[in-house]
Write a protein that holds these residues in place. Structure first.
Motif, PDB file in Angstrom:
ATOM      1  N   CYS A   1       0.892  -1.245   0.132  1.00 16.66           N
ATOM      2  CA  CYS A   1      -0.061  -0.138  -0.109  1.00 16.66           C
ATOM      3  C   CYS A   1       0.731   1.260   0.127  1.00 16.66           C
ATOM      4  CB  CYS A   1      -0.975  -0.017   1.258  1.00 16.66           C
ATOM      5  SG  CYS A   1       0.136  -0.314   2.708  1.00 16.66           S
ATOM      6  N   GLY A   2       2.172   0.996  -0.369  1.00 14.86           N
ATOM      7  CA  GLY A   2       2.959   2.275  -0.518  1.00 14.86           C
ATOM      8  C   GLY A   2       3.642   2.479   0.577  1.00 14.86           C
ATOM      9  N   PHE A   3       3.646   2.057   1.623  1.00 11.59           N
ATOM     10  CA  PHE A   3       4.332   2.624   2.756  1.00 11.59           C
ATOM     11  C   PHE A   3       5.862   2.166   2.722  1.00 11.59           C
ATOM     12  CE2 PHE A   3       1.772   5.056   5.474  1.00 11.59           C
ATOM     13  CZ  PHE A   3       0.380   4.590   5.228  1.00 11.59           C
ATOM     14  N   HIS A   4       6.565   2.919   3.126  1.00 10.37           N
ATOM     15  CA  HIS A   4       8.073   2.212   3.138  1.00 10.37           C
ATOM     16  C   HIS A   4       8.750   3.004   4.571  1.00 10.37           C
ATOM     17  CE1 HIS A   4       9.200   6.743   2.401  1.00 10.37           C
ATOM     18  NE2 HIS A   4       8.303   6.576   1.470  1.00 10.37           N
ATOM     19  N   LEU A   5       9.620   2.146   4.848  1.00  6.80           N
ATOM     20  CA  LEU A   5      10.349   2.366   6.308  1.00  6.80           C
ATOM     21  C   LEU A   5      10.933   3.750   6.059  1.00  6.80           C
ATOM     22  CD1 LEU A   5      11.705  -0.785   7.745  1.00  6.80           C
ATOM     23  CD2 LEU A   5      10.204   0.911   8.835  1.00  6.80           C
ATOM     24  N   ARG A   6      10.757   4.782   6.939  1.00  7.85           N
ATOM     25  CA  ARG A   6      11.316   6.036   6.843  1.00  7.85           C
ATOM     26  C   ARG A   6      12.750   5.948   6.433  1.00  7.85           C
ATOM     27  NH1 ARG A   6       9.421  10.018  11.456  1.00  7.85           N
ATOM     28  NH2 ARG A   6       7.459   9.509  10.503  1.00  7.85           N
TER      29      ARG A   6
ATOM     30  N   GLY C 415      13.130   3.769  13.278  1.00  7.61           N
ATOM     31  CA  GLY C 415      12.478   3.144  14.405  1.00  7.61           C
ATOM     32  C   GLY C 415      13.422   3.385  15.572  1.00  7.61           C
ATOM     33  N   PHE C 416      12.878   2.712  16.639  1.00  2.61           N
ATOM     34  CA  PHE C 416      13.698   2.895  17.843  1.00  2.61           C
ATOM     35  C   PHE C 416      13.466   1.699  18.789  1.00  2.61           C
ATOM     36  CE2 PHE C 416      10.211   3.560  20.851  1.00  2.61           C
ATOM     37  CZ  PHE C 416       9.315   4.019  20.092  1.00  2.61           C
ATOM     38  N   LEU C 417      14.349   1.357  19.632  1.00  2.00           N
ATOM     39  CA  LEU C 417      14.329   0.221  20.498  1.00  2.00           C
ATOM     40  C   LEU C 417      14.851   0.596  21.918  1.00  2.00           C
ATOM     41  CD1 LEU C 417      13.398  -2.936  21.167  1.00  2.00           C
ATOM     42  CD2 LEU C 417      15.996  -3.260  20.592  1.00  2.00           C
ATOM     43  N   ARG C 418      14.142   0.579  22.932  1.00  2.00           N
ATOM     44  CA  ARG C 418      14.692   0.921  23.963  1.00  2.00           C
ATOM     45  C   ARG C 418      14.484   0.294  25.356  1.00  2.00           C
ATOM     46  NH1 ARG C 418      11.895   5.691  23.671  1.00  2.00           N
ATOM     47  NH2 ARG C 418      13.027   6.797  21.938  1.00  2.00           N
ATOM     48  N   PRO C 419      15.196  -0.879  25.735  1.00  2.00           N
ATOM     49  CA  PRO C 419      15.126  -1.847  26.662  1.00  2.00           C
ATOM     50  C   PRO C 419      15.353  -0.938  28.115  1.00  2.00           C
ATOM     51  CG  PRO C 419      16.723  -2.709  25.307  1.00  2.00           C
ATOM     52  CD  PRO C 419      16.333  -1.323  24.720  1.00  2.00           C
ATOM     53  N   TYR C 455       8.956   3.459  12.029  1.00  5.60           N
ATOM     54  CA  TYR C 455       8.032   4.832  11.337  1.00  5.60           C
ATOM     55  C   TYR C 455       7.918   4.183   9.760  1.00  5.60           C
ATOM     56  CZ  TYR C 455      10.059   7.213  15.469  1.00  5.60           C
ATOM     57  OH  TYR C 455      10.442   7.475  16.783  1.00  5.60           O
ATOM     58  N   PHE C 456       6.720   4.353   9.244  1.00  5.66           N
ATOM     59  CA  PHE C 456       6.595   4.218   7.870  1.00  5.66           C
ATOM     60  C   PHE C 456       6.018   5.467   7.285  1.00  5.66           C
ATOM     61  CE2 PHE C 456       7.027  -0.451   7.624  1.00  5.66           C
ATOM     62  CZ  PHE C 456       6.953  -0.862   8.967  1.00  5.66           C
ATOM     63  N   ASP C 457       6.356   5.615   6.209  1.00  8.79           N
ATOM     64  CA  ASP C 457       5.780   7.045   5.609  1.00  8.79           C
ATOM     65  C   ASP C 457       5.311   6.698   4.012  1.00  8.79           C
ATOM     66  OD1 ASP C 457       7.006   8.420   7.685  1.00  8.79           O
ATOM     67  OD2 ASP C 457       8.837   9.089   6.526  1.00  8.79           O
ATOM     68  N   ARG C 458       4.564   7.557   3.463  1.00  5.88           N
ATOM     69  CA  ARG C 458       4.127   7.548   2.192  1.00  5.88           C
ATOM     70  C   ARG C 458       3.549   8.728   1.624  1.00  5.88           C
ATOM     71  NH1 ARG C 458      -1.653   4.369   1.080  1.00  5.88           N
ATOM     72  NH2 ARG C 458      -2.807   5.838   2.235  1.00  5.88           N
TER      73      ARG C 458
END
Lengths: 165, 163, 727
Positions: A1-6, C415-419, C455-458
């Motif tokens: 659906c077009g999303f990609h990891l930033r 993204g991030f990971l914080r234990p 984090y995903f963008d479009r």
């Protein structure tokens, strides 16, 4: 659906500078800003304004706590917490106008007989609002219109302008 | 100075002077220069008369008549200019007419007609009405008094700066 | 002689202190006196006098001018009949003056913090006589003054004598009458007002208030002690309660500043007792990281604010803070720490309070927090707190909390990971209380949590413009192996936090340290933002979140498989429209717990309208701990209704009790050099009583406001987005 990891699938909107100095001593949002700036591998945050391409200064921050809801007993049911930060950016000695104003709102359910606990809950919400504001500041920095490079004339000979906070 | 009256009058001019002994009138023309003690006067034409009692009157005319005289007890100089100058030594009274200017130690008076009593230092300046020179206006420019007796002198300067 | 005759005697060069006189005719005696007649114009530095005739006594530098004179000094213009003036000392007298003072006050004292630069205001008027008292001082007898433009006769301040001091920036009118369109509306023996200065702004005129807390008339006197000290003494004549004196003292120094305020009513006509209020705060920087502060508030009795306060004061003054603290903060390479020593005891104003209503006092509290970043993304932090808790009727004791923890930070653009792993050690020394003797309790709990997100963008289209749409899933796992119910532990400063997005991502559902929930839970949330590609502004944010409990929490009596569901949506859709909403679904009861929605339309300053709806299934309805449903609507607006006219209104109605909580209606009129604000307000102060208040404020441009000064705060709270129209 077009999303990609930033930053992986598509281009990440770059900041208009690669070295910068952050002037926010004594301001609550300073540590949050440093955390968000640290996420960008291509950006180096200098310890002094000398030689930094851009200077980002937190001109002012303001926390106002106003009554949002009153119950029919005339007591406060909800407070509105409004955090505002005014950030001024100078790129290559030329200030970018107007100053950037970031406003973040949180609502705090309140009751008078838990005043000690609610004080800590309020601090939690202020911290969350500052983290949110810091992310918005850095994101909007990427969209700043970079001012025209200073004219080739005497102006450009001007030493690196250090703005007075 | 008052002492000037006792000094001899020396008049030189390009075209020389004509004397009429009976009325004691002498008329000189052409770059006339009159010197009497500290008084020095320049004009195109000077008519000097002397009555039997020795009182002299003097009328100088020209495109520009100028005079200069030292003041008593060395309190500086007085100088002036006009188109016509009438001076009566008995009454020690001078009348300058036409673009008249009198300057005394930096203080300057400008007008169409200026009358000046050299002894009492009383003067009068007439604008001469609207059609006269400079729209019939008279002007006085007084220098700040920077003598010690004037403590306030320093203050206005400061005051002025702080406007 | 048409062409210019030669100048043999040139004019002297211009220099300070030089006096130039032009006139139709002149005479005089050199260095003694000068008489000028006919359209006389005298100039000297910044002073200029024009008159019909003028005598100048040179040795005394004294000028006399007559029949008509006009003097200009800097921006001020004064005309009149006769003038007697000393050019050196800038002093003298003018008769029948008509003046217009437009000067900027160069010697304005330090502006009060946060005050904007002074706007130049022209003060014009006339009088029987004006005394010039130096370069920046005037005294006008029988004066009439206004800041309206010439020709606009809206209001005049008449007084027997007015002193204008542009050095101190204060004007003082004696035996002053305020005339509004010819009608005298107010008298006062003395009134001081600002002259373009930033000092305590506002015309300290008498204020007038009426409503259920009685009709009150007060007359403030502003005392300008020194550049950074000032005081305001305000006697209040209150018809219902008697005469009260209020005093405020402010000090502002480079290292410390503060304010002391008090209201003293020796004998209240109703209760026949003395009533008072104190409020003092002080903040001081002691240098190299050490700071000291104090916030002290006290009132004589629990009904003080109900009798004298306005709506905000009544609602927000249930617990008066009384606190003193000393703080030392130090930063070092890669970390920092701060130590605070504090003593705090609230004054509780609840009428016959239950023990739970009175908060514990911290007498004292010592906290030490520090953090230090370590290599490879690790960082260590410590929270420690040692407090002595006192309470009149509940368990007293000391409590020590030590909570060291180590966390690892993995932060990338995607993204991030914080234990994080820490141990919370709590130790109580409890005094004897009721049946049980003094005893010691301890609790040690390891706390493990991990925060992770992507984090995903479009790119997308939203509201017709290019936007970046983000999708941000986030997980937060908490594990606290706790099998003791902690009922034996007191509840000093603990309360159950309300569920919100910030609280979903914390380790403990309680605030304070007395209760730490046993946890094996995972919080899931998804946030989506729409970011305007032209400027990076977040136009809309949608979020959904829920916490799943994998194990029962021993500190809870009733346990659920999952927490309430949280939804929220809101943002500045456009420059004019703002929308906010949140929704909370009660998992246990299978019904809506809370929701609210707000829409605000604000096209321009002074033009705003908003509507807000709030629902709560089980909310606290007043202070006597009874709970029930709450359903409210809140409509507010400030809107221009005609040229110069603005209407203001608010209606806050509760559907459950079927009665309004607050109603406010009024108007504002702005006519250039004055503006009028008038409105009435009815608000609930407790379940059975409603109070009303009338607000009247006449603001005179440049001088300040007549009427009660609390107006602005009330309006700002009543109508979100309210702006003062004559700003």
């Amino acid at each position: 659906c077009g999303f990609h990891l930033r930053g992986l699938g598509g281009p990440l909107k770059p900041l208009p500078f690669s070295t910068m100095y952050l002037e926010a001593s004594g301001k609550g949002i300073e540590s949050d800003l440093r955390t968000v700036f640290a996420r960008d591998p291509k950006l180096t945050v200098m310890s002094a304004p000398k030689g930094a391409q851009a200077v980002v200064s937190v001109v002012s921050e303001n926390q106002s706590k106003d009554i949002l809801t009153i119950n029919t007993g005339g007591r406060i049911n909800e407070y509105q917490l409004t955090y505002t930060a005014v950030v001024r950016t100078v790129i290559g000695g030329v200030p970018v106008d107007p100053d950037m104003v970031v406003t973040v709102r949180r609502s705090l359910n309140y009751s008078d007989n838990q005043v000690l606990g609610k004080q800590q809950e309020e601090d939690l919400l202020w911290a969350d609002a500052r983290r949110d504001a810091a992310e918005q500041v850095v994101r909007r920095l990427a969209y700043l219109k970079v001012p025209a490079a200073p004219l080739a004339g005497p102006a450009s000979v001007k030493p690196d302008a250090v703005p007075q906070p | 100075e008052q002492a000037d009256k006792t000094k001899p009058i020396e008049i030189t001019s390009d075209n020389g002077c004509t004397m009429e002994q009976t009325k004691g009138v002498s008329t000189c023309t052409g770059n006339v220069v009159v010197i009497q003690g500290t008084l020095r006067l320049n004009a195109d034409k000077v008519v000097a008369t002397q009555d039997p009692q020795g009182n002299q009157t003097l009328q100088a005319t020209g495109r520009i008549v100028t005079f200069r005289q030292k003041l008593d007890n060395n309190s500086g100089w007085i100088e002036g200019q006009s188109s016509k100058l009438d001076y009566d030594s008995a009454k020690h009274f001078a009348v300058l007419t036409g673009n008249a200017r009198v300057k005394r130690n930096g203080d300057l008076v400008i007008g169409n007609v200026i009358t000046y009593d050299t002894q009492s230092e009383v003067y009068q300046v007439m604008g001469g009405g609207a059609n006269a020179g400079k729209g019939g206006r008279t002007t006085v420019i007084l220098q700040p008094k920077n003598t010690a007796s004037q403590p306030a002198a320093a203050k206005p300067a400061a005051g002025a700066a702080a406007q | 002689d048409d062409e210019e005759p030669p100048i043999a005697v040139p004019a002297p060069p211009k220099e300070p202190g030089q006096t130039v006189v032009h006139a139709d005719d002149l005479d005089g005696e050199m260095n003694v006196i000068l008489h000028a007649k006919g359209n006389v114009v005298v100039t000297r530095d910044d002073q200029k006098v024009e008159s019909d005739w003028l005598d100048y006594y040179q040795n005394k530098s004294r000028v006399k001018a007559g029949d008509r004179f006009r003097m200009t000094r800097g921006g001020d213009v004064i005309t009149g009949t006769t003038l007697d003036y000393n050019v050196d000392t800038y002093s003298g007298t003018g008769m029948d003056p008509v003046f217009s003072m437009a000067r900027q006050n160069q010697t304005a004292a330090k502006p009060a913090p946060g005050a904007q630069p002074a706007k130049p205001v022209t003060l014009r008027g006339d009088g029987s006589q004006v005394d010039f008292q130096g370069q920046n001082q005037y005294r006008v007898y029988g004066s009439r003054m206004t800041t309206c433009d010439p020709g606009d006769e809206a209001w005049y301040l008449k007084s027997s004598r007015t002193d204008l001091d542009y050095n101190a920036g204060v004007g003082v009118a004696h035996n002053a009458w305020m005339q509004f369109y010819g009608v005298p509306i107010l008298y006062s023996p003395w009134l001081d007002f600002p002259l373009n200065s930033n000092r305590k702004s506002g015309f300290l005129m008498p204020t007038f208030k009426t409503g259920s807390s009685g009709t009150e008339f007060s007359l403030p006197y502003y005392w300008n002690i020194a550049p950074n000290y000032d005081a305001t003494i305000t006697p209040h004549i209150n018809v219902k309660h008697g005469n009260m004196l209020a005093g405020e003292f402010r000090y502002l120094q480079p290292d410390y500043s503060g304010r002391i305020y008090t209201e003293q009513l020796p004998k209240d006509k109703l209760t026949d007792q003395s009533r008072y209020a104190w409020s003092a705060n002080h903040a001081q920087n002691l240098g190299n990281g050490l700071a000291f502060g104090m916030d002290f508030n006290q009132v004589s009795d629990n009904n003080y604010f109900t009798d004298f306060g306005d709506q905000v004061a009544i609602a927000s003054n249930v617990n008066l803070n009384r606190e003193v603290w000393l703080n030392y903060a130090r930063a070092w390479q890669g970390g920092g720490g701060n130590v605070t020593l504090r003593a705090q005891r609230y004054q509780n104003l609840t009428i016959n309070p239950a023990p739970g209503d009175i908060p514990y006092a911290k007498m004292p509290q010592l906290t030490f927090n520090a953090n230090q970043s370590l290599p490879a993304g690790f960082s260590a932090n410590l929270i420690s707190d040692l407090t002595r808790f006192d309470h009149p009727s509940l368990q007293n004791g000391e409590r020590l909390v030590l909570y060291p923890s180590v966390s690892w930070n993995f932060d990338r653009s995607w993204g991030f990971l914080r234990p994080k792993l820490g141990v919370n050690y709590t130790h109580y020394n409890l005094d004897a209380f009721g049946a049980n003797p003094s005893n010691v309790q301890t609790r040690t709990l390891p706390i493990f949590s991990t925060d992770a997100g992507l984090y995903f963008d479009r790119d997308t289209q939203f509201l017709g413009r290019d936007h970046l749409m983000t999708l941000e899933p986030r997980l937060f796992y908490v594990n606290i192996p706790n099998n003791k119910d902690q009922l034996s532990l007191p509840q000093f400063d603990t309360s159950l936090n309300d569920i919100n997005f910030a609280q979903l991502f914390t380790e403990n559902r309680y605030s304070g340290y007395d209760r730490i929930n046993g946890a094996n839970q995972i919080t899931t949330a998804l946030t989506s933002r729409f970011i305007d590609q032209s400027n990076g502004l977040e136009r809309l944010r949608l979020a959904v979140g829920k916490r799943f409990y994998l194990k029962d929490d021993v500190t809870q009596t009733v346990n659920q498989p999952s927490s309430d569901l949280l939804l929220s949506a809101g943002g500045d859709l456009t420059r004019e429209w703002r929308f906010d909403s949140s929704y909370q679904y009660n998992q246990q009861l299978g019904m809506t717990e809370r929701y609210n929605a707000q829409l605000r339309y604000n096209p321009a300053a002074g033009k705003v309208a908003s509507v807000r709806y709030r629902y709560g299934r089980y909310e606290q309805l007043d202070n006597s701990n009874n709970f029930g449903p709450m359903r409210q609507v809140d409509v507010a607006a400030q809107w221009p209704i005609a040229r110069r006219w603005y209407a203001i209104g608010r209606y806050n109605y509760s559907f459950i009790e079927r009665k309004p909580i607050e109603r406010l209606a009024g108007f504002e009129y702005n006519d250039g050099c004055w503006s009028l604000r008038m409105y009435s307000q009815r608000y609930v102060t407790d379940p059975t009583t409603t109070k009303n208040a009338w607000f009247f404020q006449l603001e005179l441009k440049g001088l300040g406001a007549l009427g009660n000064n609390g107006v602005q705060d009330t309006l700002r709270l009543a109508v979100p987005g309210y702006t003062k129209i004559n700003e």
